[in-house]
Structures are given as structure tokens and as C-alpha cells.
Scaffold this active site. Structure first.
Site, short mmCIF file in Angstrom:
data_model
loop_
_atom_site.label_atom_id
_atom_site.label_comp_id
_atom_site.label_asym_id
_atom_site.label_seq_id
_atom_site.Cartn_x
_atom_site.Cartn_y
_atom_site.Cartn_z
N SER A 158 37.53 -14.73 -22.03
CA SER A 158 38.18 -15.00 -23.32
C SER A 158 37.42 -16.11 -24.04
O SER A 158 36.64 -16.85 -23.43
CB SER A 158 39.62 -15.44 -23.05
OG SER A 158 40.10 -16.33 -24.02
N TYR A 171 45.85 -20.59 -19.35
CA TYR A 171 45.10 -19.36 -19.66
C TYR A 171 43.61 -19.70 -19.81
O TYR A 171 42.75 -19.02 -19.24
CB TYR A 171 45.67 -18.76 -20.95
CG TYR A 171 45.00 -17.49 -21.40
CD1 TYR A 171 45.28 -16.27 -20.78
CD2 TYR A 171 44.09 -17.50 -22.46
CE1 TYR A 171 44.66 -15.10 -21.21
CE2 TYR A 171 43.48 -16.34 -22.90
CZ TYR A 171 43.76 -15.14 -22.27
OH TYR A 171 43.15 -13.98 -22.70
#
Ligand SMILES: NC(=O)c1ccc[n+]([C@@H]2O[C@H](COP(=O)([O-])OP(=O)(O)OC[C@H]3O[C@@H](n4cnc5c(N)ncnc54)[C@H](O)[C@@H]3O)[C@@H](O)[C@H]2O)c1
Length: 275
Positions: A158, A171
Site C-alpha cells: 500500500s 495498517y
């Protein structure tokens, strides 16, 4: 040039938006998909339509953080003498209590809205899911690749791995860990004819995040949507299909000298400083 015909490819998180887009595109080109997901009904429904592309696919319920359930899949494949050509680790996400409500801790910010209010169980689950949730499948399914001395592994990272997303420390840390592990494993397996790469998607519009990016009533961008677009030089959100072409490239012989990289597919987001 980018043929995947008759190749057997495991996809985790296969009934999610990106996992399904990747599986569907590969299946349309003749790959056999071993689709892993947590929800049997969702898997069956998503993969019913794939059967129409002529290849026999397999969908199995499996939690990527449960080593036992991964081993069951591996044993089943072994029994059926199915050999794996590639593994694509798509399963990922964040538990709600792992994100801070406030971007900064000002003097007046309630502590529960800051890092200090995060739920530690959600924090651990989120880092585990985005890191170990790829490490465990690689450990279980990669062994057969090591024995057959060929394989291809793609992880999904990501933008948060490159620069932490504000409010989402768990995350971001989990995705940073999988980017780092991608490099380590690529080197470790470099003499075994197994390549390991990752893709770092920018902001991809999916049904799950549409409400965060667009106001439901007006259809206009939300303040968060506006911030994302203003930080994306191409001035648009990505589409799951934007990731699909990178998957085909990384699976193909045309990228045979490429291992250990994380490819940003982000409209320039990671290259843009804004100053
Ligand atoms: N959508 C984006 O903008 C974006 C951006 C960057 C990275 N990503 C990453 O792409 C991947 C797919 O995201 P998406 O947008 O398709 O989200 P999604 O929620 O539609 O898909 C995620 C899938 O992972 C599955 N999953 C979650 N935990 C699991 C577990 N323990 N075991 C097995 N499966 C599990 C979910 O059931 C779901 O099917 C994720 O890794 C996500 O972090 C998405």
C-alpha cells in the site's frame, strides 16, 4: 507474451474487490484459480461465473492467519496432485479500532481519539493480517514451489508502506513490513527460480470505500476524497483493473529479471511531494 494459460494460481482474499478483479482477469485468460476466502457463500457466488471461462477452478474457505486452515488447503492440493505456479496474497484490511479518529494530538484533542485510544487487539490483528497474513500462505504454499524449483509470488502492499497513512499506524506498519519482507524473501529465493514482488496500489475506488470518497447524496467528493485527489498528480482514483495489468506483467517471463520490488500503481501519488 503475457500468457497465463493453464497456470495454477492461488489468490487469497479472492472474493474481495481487488482479489476478484485479479482472479476474473486471470481466469478469462485461461489460468486455473485456487480462490481462498473466509466466507463460503461469498466465494461460491463470486466464482460461479468464473466456471464459464472453461477452466476448472477451486474455491476453498481459508483464514490466512490460521496456519491449520492453510495446511488443510495445501494437503487437499497435494492429494489432488495440483501444483502451484503462483501465489497472489490479496487478503488484507484494517480493524476499526486500529485507526485513530484524530490526525494530530492537539492540547484539546480527547486522548481516546488519538493513538492512545487505539484498541490494542485491533492494532495487533491489523498488523498481523497485513504482514503475517501473507507470510503464512507463503510459508505453506511456497514450500512446494521450492521443491519444484519454480514459482512466482506477488504481495499487495500500500502507499502506507512508503509513507504512513495519517490515522492508520497499524495498517501502514503491516504494509511496510510486507514490503520489507518481499525484498528479504526475493533475495533468499533468488537461487531457486522463485520471484517475489509486491504491488502498492494508490487509492483505488471500490464499493467499500466509495462512501469515504464521495458524498452519497450529492455525488461530490468528500473532504477526504478531495485531499486524495489533490495529492494524486493524475487527478483521478484508480480502478481495480489498473492493478490487473501489473499482475500479468509480474507473472510473465517479460519480468523475469525483476524480483524484490514493490510497484506503485498510484497515478503518481508516491512521487508527489506537493511543494
Ligand atoms: N482499495 C484500495 O484502495 C487499496 C489500496 C491499497 C491496498 N489495498 C489492499 O488491497 C487488498 C484488497 O483490498 P480490497 O480493496 O479489495 O478490499 P476488500 O475488503 O474488498 O478485500 C479484502 C479481502 O480480504 C479478505 N480477508 C480479510 N481478512 C482475511 C483473513 N484473515 N483470511 C482470509 N481472507 C481475509 C476479506 O474477506 C476480503 O475478501 C488488501 O490487502 C488491501 O489492503 C487496497
Amino acid at each position: 507474451m503475457f500468457s497465463v494459460k493453464n497456470r495454477t494460481i492461488i489468490v487469497t482474499g479472492a472474493s474481495g474487490v481487488i482479489g476478484f478483479a485479479i482472479s476474473e482477469a486471470l481466469a478469462k485468460k485461461g489460468a486455473r484459480i485456487i480462490a481462498l476466502g473466509r466466507n463460503k457463500e461469498k466465494l461460491n457466488k463470486s466464482f460461479e461465473q468464473l466456471a464459464s471461462f472453461g477452466t476448472e477452478h477451486l474455491q476453498m474457505v481459508c483464514d490466512v492467519l490460521d496456519v491449520h486452515s492453510l495446511q488443510e488447503v495445501a494437503q487437499h492440493l497435494d492429494k489432488k496432485k495440483i501444483t502451484i505456479d503462483a501465489l497472489i496474497n490479496v487478503a488484507g484490511g484494517a480493524a476499526p479500532g486500529a485507526s485513530a479518529r484524530s490526525e494530530f494530538l492537539f492540547a484539546e484533542t480527547p486522548l481516546e481519539d488519538s493513538f492512545f485510544g487505539l484498541d490494542l487487539n485491533d492494532f495487533r490483528y491489523t498488523t498481523d493480517l497485513n504482514f503475517l497474513g501473507s507470510v503464512y500462505p507463503i510459508k505453506i504454499f511456497g514450500e512446494s514451489m521450492a521443491k519444484q524449483k519454480s514459482g512466482n509470488i506477488i504481495n499487495i502492499s500500500s502507499m502506507g508502506a512508503i509513507q504512513p497513512l495519517s490515522k492508520s499506524p497499524a495498517y501502514s506498519a503491516g504494509k511496510a513490513a510486507i514490503t520489507n519482507f518481499t525484498q528479504w524473501l526475493a533475495v533468499h529465493l533468488s537461487k531457486s527460480n522463485i520471484r517475489v514482488n509486491a504491488i502498492a496500489p494508490g487509492f483505488i475506488l471500490t464499493e467499500q470505500n466509495r462512501f469515504l470518497l464521495f458524498d452519497e447524496k450529492s455525488g461530490n467528493l468528500t473532504p477526504r476524497g478531495q485531499r486524495i485527489l489533490s495529492h494524486t498528480p493524475q487527478g483521478k482514483l484508480g480502478d481495480p483493473d489498473d492493478l490487473v495489468s501489473t499482475v500479468f506483467w509480474l507473472l510473465s517471463e517479460k519480468s523475469s529479471f525483476i524480483t524484490g520490488i514493490t510497484v506503485p500503481v498510484d497515478g503518481g501519488f508516491s512521487a508527489y511531494n506537493g511543494i
